[in-house]
Design an enzyme around this catalytic site. Structure first.
Site, PDB file in Angstrom:
ATOM      1  N   HIS A 279       0.982   4.058  -3.293  1.00 15.11           N
ATOM      2  CA  HIS A 279       0.715   5.490  -3.251  1.00 15.11           C
ATOM      3  C   HIS A 279       1.897   6.319  -3.761  1.00 15.11           C
ATOM      4  O   HIS A 279       1.722   7.502  -4.055  1.00 15.11           O
ATOM      5  CB  HIS A 279       0.315   5.914  -1.840  1.00 15.11           C
ATOM      6  CG  HIS A 279      -1.145   5.703  -1.585  1.00 15.11           C
ATOM      7  ND1 HIS A 279      -2.109   6.558  -2.047  1.00 15.11           N
ATOM      8  CD2 HIS A 279      -1.807   4.703  -0.944  1.00 15.11           C
ATOM      9  CE1 HIS A 279      -3.300   6.118  -1.684  1.00 15.11           C
ATOM     10  NE2 HIS A 279      -3.143   4.995  -1.034  1.00 15.11           N
TER      11      HIS A 279
ATOM     12  N   HIS B  89      -8.522  -0.640  -3.915  1.00 14.74           N
ATOM     13  CA  HIS B  89      -9.102  -0.559  -2.573  1.00 14.74           C
ATOM     14  C   HIS B  89     -10.346  -1.438  -2.448  1.00 14.74           C
ATOM     15  O   HIS B  89     -10.604  -2.007  -1.381  1.00 14.74           O
ATOM     16  CB  HIS B  89      -9.410   0.897  -2.232  1.00 14.74           C
ATOM     17  CG  HIS B  89      -8.183   1.712  -1.984  1.00 14.74           C
ATOM     18  ND1 HIS B  89      -7.451   2.283  -3.003  1.00 14.74           N
ATOM     19  CD2 HIS B  89      -7.542   2.049  -0.829  1.00 14.74           C
ATOM     20  CE1 HIS B  89      -6.416   2.922  -2.490  1.00 14.74           C
ATOM     21  NE2 HIS B  89      -6.443   2.799  -1.190  1.00 14.74           N
TER      22      HIS B  89
ATOM     23  N   GLU C 299     -11.604  10.760  -4.264  1.00 17.78           N
ATOM     24  CA  GLU C 299     -10.202  10.565  -3.884  1.00 17.78           C
ATOM     25  C   GLU C 299      -9.527  11.913  -3.635  1.00 17.78           C
ATOM     26  O   GLU C 299      -8.547  11.998  -2.899  1.00 17.78           O
ATOM     27  CB  GLU C 299      -9.440   9.826  -4.978  1.00 17.78           C
ATOM     28  CG  GLU C 299      -7.993   9.534  -4.608  1.00 17.78           C
ATOM     29  CD  GLU C 299      -7.067   9.303  -5.794  1.00 17.78           C
ATOM     30  OE1 GLU C 299      -5.847   9.234  -5.574  1.00 17.78           O
ATOM     31  OE2 GLU C 299      -7.568   9.219  -6.924  1.00 17.78           O
TER      32      GLU C 299
ATOM     33  N   HIS D  99       0.819  -1.203   0.000  1.00 17.11           N
ATOM     34  CA  HIS D  99       0.000   0.000   0.000  1.00 17.11           C
ATOM     35  C   HIS D  99       0.857   1.257   0.000  1.00 17.11           C
ATOM     36  O   HIS D  99       0.541   2.243  -0.680  1.00 17.11           O
ATOM     37  CB  HIS D  99      -0.918  -0.015   1.222  1.00 17.11           C
ATOM     38  CG  HIS D  99      -2.106   0.867   1.069  1.00 17.11           C
ATOM     39  ND1 HIS D  99      -2.123   2.161   1.492  1.00 17.11           N
ATOM     40  CD2 HIS D  99      -3.314   0.634   0.508  1.00 17.11           C
ATOM     41  CE1 HIS D  99      -3.291   2.695   1.218  1.00 17.11           C
ATOM     42  NE2 HIS D  99      -4.038   1.799   0.617  1.00 17.11           N
TER      43      HIS D  99
ATOM     44  N   HIS E 172     -11.561  12.235   0.576  1.00 17.47           N
ATOM     45  CA  HIS E 172     -10.797  11.062   1.019  1.00 17.47           C
ATOM     46  C   HIS E 172      -9.677  11.452   1.972  1.00 17.47           C
ATOM     47  O   HIS E 172      -9.563  10.927   3.076  1.00 17.47           O
ATOM     48  CB  HIS E 172     -10.236  10.346  -0.211  1.00 17.47           C
ATOM     49  CG  HIS E 172      -9.183   9.336   0.103  1.00 17.47           C
ATOM     50  ND1 HIS E 172      -7.838   9.609  -0.031  1.00 17.47           N
ATOM     51  CD2 HIS E 172      -9.258   8.066   0.571  1.00 17.47           C
ATOM     52  CE1 HIS E 172      -7.142   8.545   0.319  1.00 17.47           C
ATOM     53  NE2 HIS E 172      -7.968   7.600   0.692  1.00 17.47           N
TER      54      HIS E 172
ATOM     55  N   HIS F 204     -13.091   3.443   3.996  1.00 18.24           N
ATOM     56  CA  HIS F 204     -13.019   3.095   2.584  1.00 18.24           C
ATOM     57  C   HIS F 204     -14.258   2.339   2.115  1.00 18.24           C
ATOM     58  O   HIS F 204     -14.615   2.401   0.939  1.00 18.24           O
ATOM     59  CB  HIS F 204     -11.740   2.316   2.281  1.00 18.24           C
ATOM     60  CG  HIS F 204     -10.648   3.212   1.798  1.00 18.24           C
ATOM     61  ND1 HIS F 204     -10.547   3.634   0.499  1.00 18.24           N
ATOM     62  CD2 HIS F 204      -9.642   3.823   2.459  1.00 18.24           C
ATOM     63  CE1 HIS F 204      -9.513   4.438   0.360  1.00 18.24           C
ATOM     64  NE2 HIS F 204      -8.950   4.579   1.537  1.00 18.24           N
TER      65      HIS F 204
ATOM     66  N   HIS G  91      -9.619  11.003   6.225  1.00 18.89           N
ATOM     67  CA  HIS G  91      -8.555  10.305   6.950  1.00 18.89           C
ATOM     68  C   HIS G  91      -7.879  11.224   7.965  1.00 18.89           C
ATOM     69  O   HIS G  91      -7.569  10.819   9.085  1.00 18.89           O
ATOM     70  CB  HIS G  91      -7.499   9.792   5.965  1.00 18.89           C
ATOM     71  CG  HIS G  91      -7.820   8.461   5.365  1.00 18.89           C
ATOM     72  ND1 HIS G  91      -7.925   7.304   6.100  1.00 18.89           N
ATOM     73  CD2 HIS G  91      -8.041   8.102   4.073  1.00 18.89           C
ATOM     74  CE1 HIS G  91      -8.198   6.288   5.300  1.00 18.89           C
ATOM     75  NE2 HIS G  91      -8.280   6.745   4.062  1.00 18.89           N
TER      76      HIS G  91
END
Length: 732
Positions: free
Chosen positions: A225, A248, A364, A221, A379, A417, A383
């Site tokens: 990114h 995801h 996103e 992951h 998104h 998510h 977070h």
């Protein structure tokens, strides 16, 4: 840029050794653990007077018998200025991939490195920038540059957990590693991390710790990114929104399979309009460069907006929760209206196959969003609000409680998510069913089965056909390359081993019987998926629900000759997975295997987690296979041939989950095809439709029922420490 042939070992090792102890100055001590040590000589004008003197004095401590290779570093031919980067991300702060300013700083460094005309200049710039910027930012930019530069083809990247173990290994374990490092190498113990280190089953969700905290998943992951950063310039990553959604979505499907395997309900989504986060979070990580512990949160914590202008590690702007909630409402409104509002007032149709790219870019918060000022930064700031809710205004000077998007052991991010995944699924639900477009006339899949391999360390009496097995495995991680011990030859280099426990499976082989009723050879794309068969109550999933639970297992191409064909494919060759990360030690020893055609392997689902855990008495899954026409599937403008792999044992990345760098995604079909959209116009009216009814009319599809058994036994991989070494057990 002048492309060079694949680098030789001498070129490669000087890059690899720069990745050792990234928080420790490059001049400080020799690098490498083989018979030969590498010593970097930096130009005096790039060092402070005390550093120049320290470099001279430290050279005197190296034993005369040591084989030393001097690695000269020179001023690169293209000048650069690091001051803006240093101001945006201080060296001793937390580098966050959610922070737009941090990523902009990383991109500035990437441009500096990419702008060097030769590989030698690139090396010099990497070496001289390394100790001047935030270490995690430097790693991010170095890897991104190495992936993109033609003259870096063949470079092998050590596993992320060896480069930055503080992002993957609990602080208690690496504190023990520091203590081990000060004693002679031959007397050091193996540090064994308890499988239940992060908590106990008083919290039912702790049963999933082996999955949420798996270093392979978190490494994948993290690497993903870097390749697919949200601030990538608009239009530079092919199908960027869709690949974000699909990767995801696949992780969520796997997570639900693991929850069912452990007797838990499937994950429920968190709605941003809720005020309370029920799940607690207590990471056990400490960042070396920032010297801070990742903060935790209690159960039933209240989510709020944030305002941290005085946080040197943040650079996040002030955002109130009501604004974040309005962004979510606007995305839903656009999906239901069938169009997104562009900056300037135009409209983008969302009722098309490409709509998934736009909708995911909207939530996103990527630079591909049609109107980021209107649809916002949902998104990332969702977070961030979660990660900062323990200290939203920095009054207690507490760090955030996440490192990457998938944090270490934080269930909540799966719930967040799940909520975002619902947006993309909602867009898909407005599309027409595939219906007759699924059929490939003349191709008939007659039978599908899997045959399990064996391991003499796990005596199993189960039939090998359609009965797969998972077990526990202990693998060794070499910490000394990544922890900044500040060691010299006075107290010894050499290895410090941590042994971690993870899920593993016995290998297996697919056997697919196919009839080609045409008179010519045809090229077929083989698409393999799997999903749990039964729900929490032991009832069979309706297809309406199950199609969201299918996760990809493999995708490859093969030639079908007229008549009967038997297709076989080994599980270890899955195009979705990458093998256990290669180590510094393996790269040092392998001086000749330099024929790799890809830059590095790190982005992909971990091979050891290809299968869900299953249960002691067996857990039922539906295995699904579909063959499609490669002539239609293949994107002509893509440089990559659909379904091809580099040879076994060489570097490869997962195209399905990671996409392509500077190229078109090679598969023209929607990601997740054929499960990505409803099977009938009104699915809610067909709640009694099952997988069999979906498969039966389509000759080029087939499914079979398999069972996955979990054997509660642990075996040692044997990839590092001597087994007869003494052991220290790190427990909660």
């Amino acid at each position: 840029m002048r492309a060079l042939p694949n680098m030789d070992y001498t070129d490669e090792i000087r890059f690899v050794c720069m990745l050792e102890r990234i928080g420790e100055p490059l001049y400080l001590s020799p690098r490498g653990h083989g018979a030969t040590k590498y010593l970097y000589n930096l130009p005096a004008e790039y060092l402070q007077p005390h550093e120049t003197q320290a470099m001279v004095e430290l050279r005197k401590l190296i034993p005369p018998a040591t084989t030393i290779v001097e690695v000269p570093v020179f001023k690169p031919s293209v000048p650069y200025d690091l001051k803006p980067i240093q101001e945006l991300v201080p060296r001793k702060s937390v580098f966050s991939e959610f922070n737009e300013k941090h990523l902009n700083a990383a991109d500035d460094l990437t441009r500096i490195l990419m702008g060097q005309p030769t590989r030698t200049d690139f090396f010099n710039a990497c070496a001289l920038c390394r100790d001047q910027v935030n270490p995690h930012l430097w790693v991010h930019s170095f890897i991104k540059s190495a992936l993109k530069r033609p003259d870096m083809r063949g470079f092998r990247l050590p596993a992320a957990w060896e480069i930055m173990p503080d992002m993957f290994i609990e602080a208690k374990a690496w504190q023990e590693a520091i203590e081990q490092s000060i004693i002679p190498a031959q007397e050091r113990a193996i540090i064994v991390v308890d499988k239940n280190f992060s908590g106990s089953d008083l919290n039912p969700n702790h049963k999933l710790a082996y999955f949420m905290e798996d270093i392979g998943i978190n490494s994948h992951h993290w690497h993903w990114h870097i390749v697919n950063a949200f601030n990538s310039p608009k239009g530079t990553v092919d199908r960027k929104g869709e690949i974000f959604y699909y990767m995801h979505h696949g992780m969520l499907a796997r997570y639900d399979a693991e929850r069912l395997a452990n007797g838990l309900n499937r994950v429920t989504h968190f709605d941003i309009h809720s005020d309370v986060i029920e799940e607690a979070c207590f990471p056990k990580l400490t960042l070396q460069n920032a010297k801070i512990n990742m903060a935790g949160r209690q159960e039933n914590s209240v989510i709020r907006g944030f305002f941290r202008p005085k946080d040197p590690a943040s650079n996040m702007r002030h955002e109130i929760l009501s604004i974040i909630r309005s962004w979510a409402d606007r995305v839903i409104e656009a999906i239901d209206a069938g169009f997104a509002i562009q900056e300037g007032g135009g409209r983008i149709d969302l009722r098309t196959e490409k709509g998934i790219d736009v909708v995911t870019a909207m939530w996103e918060s990527s630079f591909d969003s049609p109107n980021i000022n209107y649809y916002g930064v949902l998104h990332n700031f969702g977070h961030t609000s979660i990660g900062l809710l323990h200290d939203p205004d920095f009054r207690n000077r507490q760090a955030q409680c996440f490192l990457q998007e998938l944090p270490y052991g934080i269930l909540y991010c799966f719930r967040w998510h799940k909520y975002l995944d619902y947006f993309s699924q909602r867009q898909k639900d407005y599309l027409k069913p595939y219906n007759e477009n699924l059929l490939w006339n003349g191709i008939v899949v007659n039978q599908v089965q899997v045959v399990r391999g064996e391991d003499i360390r796990l005596p199993i009496s189960l039939n090998r056909i359609n009965n797969l097995v998972t077990h526990w495995m202990q693998s060794d991680i070499e910490l000394s390359r990544g922890l900044d011990f500040g060691r010299t030859n006075l107290n010894g280099l050499g290895s410090v081993w941590v042994r971690t426990t993870h899920l593993q499976h016995l290998p297996f082989t697919y056997g697919i019987q196919v009839t080609n009723q045409t008179r010519t050879d045809v090229q077929a794309t083989v698409r393999i998926f799997m999903a749990p068969k039964l729900d929490e109550n032991g009832d069979k999933f309706s297809f309406f629900v199950q199609r969201h639970l299918f996760f990809e297992m493999d995708k490859f191409t093969t030639t079908l000759h007229p008549g009967e064909n038997i297709i076989t494919q080994k599980s270890e060759n899955s195009s979705l997975t990458v093998p256990w990360g290669q180590t510094f030690r393996e790269i040092e020893r392998d001086t000749t295997n330099l024929t790799r055609t890809q830059a590095m392997c790190s982005c992909g689902w971990p091979e050891h987690l290809l299968l869900p855990k299953g249960r002691a008495d067996g857990m039922l899954f539906d295995l699904f296979v579909m063959l499609t026409n490669t002539q239609i599937d293949q994107v002509v403008s893509s440089k990559r041939q659909l379904g091809t792999l580099t040879p076994k044992g060489t570097c490869r990345d997962s195209i399905s989950y990671c996409g392509m760098i500077d190229d078109k995604f090679p598969d023209s079909r929607p990601m997740g095809y054929p499960f990505d959209r409803p099977a009938v116009a009104d699915e809610s009216s067909k709640i009694n439709m099952f997988l069999d009814e979906f498969v039966a009319p389509v000759s080029n599809m087939a499914s079979t029922e398999i069972k996955i058994y979990n054997i509660d036994k642990t075996i040692v991989r044997g990839n590092g420490a001597q087994e007869n070494a003494r052991k220290i057990y790190v427990t909660p």
